[in-house]
Design an enzyme around this catalytic site. Sequence first.
Site, PDB file in Angstrom:
ATOM      1  CB  SER A 176      -0.956  -0.011   1.189  1.00 60.08           C
ATOM      2  OG  SER A 176      -0.261  -0.218   2.398  1.00 60.08           O
ATOM      3  CG  HIS A 204      -3.869  -0.543  -2.360  1.00 58.29           C
ATOM      4  ND1 HIS A 204      -4.308   0.762  -2.278  1.00 58.29           N
ATOM      5  CD2 HIS A 204      -3.540  -0.912  -1.098  1.00 58.29           C
ATOM      6  CE1 HIS A 204      -4.215   1.164  -1.017  1.00 58.29           C
ATOM      7  NE2 HIS A 204      -3.771   0.166  -0.284  1.00 58.29           N
ATOM      8  CE  LYS A 237      -7.461   1.274   0.769  1.00 56.23           C
ATOM      9  NZ  LYS A 237      -6.893   0.293   1.684  1.00 56.23           N
TER      10      LYS A 237
END
Length: 392
Positions: A176, A204, A237
């Site tokens: 990250s 992610h 995200k």
Amino acid sequence: MPFDLSQGLAERRAEHLYRIRPILESPQGTEVRVDGRTMLAFCSNDYLGLANHPDVRRAFQQGVEQWGVGSGASHLVIGHTRAHHQLEEALAAFTGRPRALLFSTGYMANLAAVTALLGQGDTVLEDRLNHASLLDAGLLSGARFSRYLHNDPSSLASRLEKNSGNTLIVTDGVFSMDGDLADLPALCPVARRAQAWLMVDDAHGFGVLGQRGGGILEHFDLEADDSVQVLVGTLGKAFGTSGAFVAGSEELIETLIQFARPYIYTTGQPPALACATLKSLELVQQETWRREQLQHLINRFRQGASELGLTLLDSPTPIQPVLVGSNARALMLSALLKAKGIMVGAIRPPTVPAGTARLRITFSAAHTEAQVDRLLDALAECWHKLEPHPYE
Ligand SMILES: *Cc1c(COP(=O)(O)O)cnc(C)c1O
């Protein structure tokens, strides 16, 4: 002795580690209003530009019409709606796993999975750059806890020689704060040989990597491989909503429902959120142009930044850190950019190792080429105004 909080706060200030929270006064986007100013932002994890997408907003609103706001209880009592259930089925299909289980946050999903699988007498091995929630989960589990060198299969293998009980290897998919990928093609065989389980937190990677956004497993063509038993994704995200999921076998998910305290003892997320995520999951899969645009912007930035002589990390993802070194320099660079109307986060210890403070630049499919060029121009100007690093 009474508590003395002022000393801790003063030390934090002195070390240039003090955190403040900017106040956002507009929806998420590339141009935002922050503390009364319009800023060009390169610091959110809304990688595909879905957090304020009209279709996702509408799905959320319709969800409120149908379900109201609160879920009212935990999933095991009466808080598990048809909307939550549909999303779980869609996430299972998306990840190609038999089941998926929805959580309110990624932090809780990680605590839940690790603590339900391990206890005293077991072993947990983590990449030393793993997200804080994974490290916390390992410590909370009570299992023997050890960190291996970043992405290093031989460091992992040497620690596996001493394992006892059930052994779980845990890694970020996309790291990250560095943006690089877990070396799964090298880690999977090591795990398999040791009969350890492998847990990948692809917070992610989902939505960003792979032709249809299937994340790091699609990227490495490992979707049909059985060596990642526990797969975690977050929804705040690339999906642009909120929440998280664990995907895996029937038995894994039933184990979490029965035993995972961070799943059992908390209120379910609002059902309308599940409605919104169902819509964003559709967009993630169908609108491949978002990933193409993102990759184009990433390439443009890396090209421009290397021409400027900036120190980039080996990242193929929308997380593009610029290494700065000291905390003070990172804060200074971020302040200089802010003065030019550009918002980029300065990431300092303990989030990253001491001496590796950095700007964490993130891109979104909603950025334009012109915005990336504006960032590069501003970096070129501000970099020269920085005090030189003592080691340079
Ligand atoms: C953001 C993040 C989390 C936490 O997810 P939340 O839903 O924000 O709690 C977990 N793991 C990784 C790798 C992350 O980047």
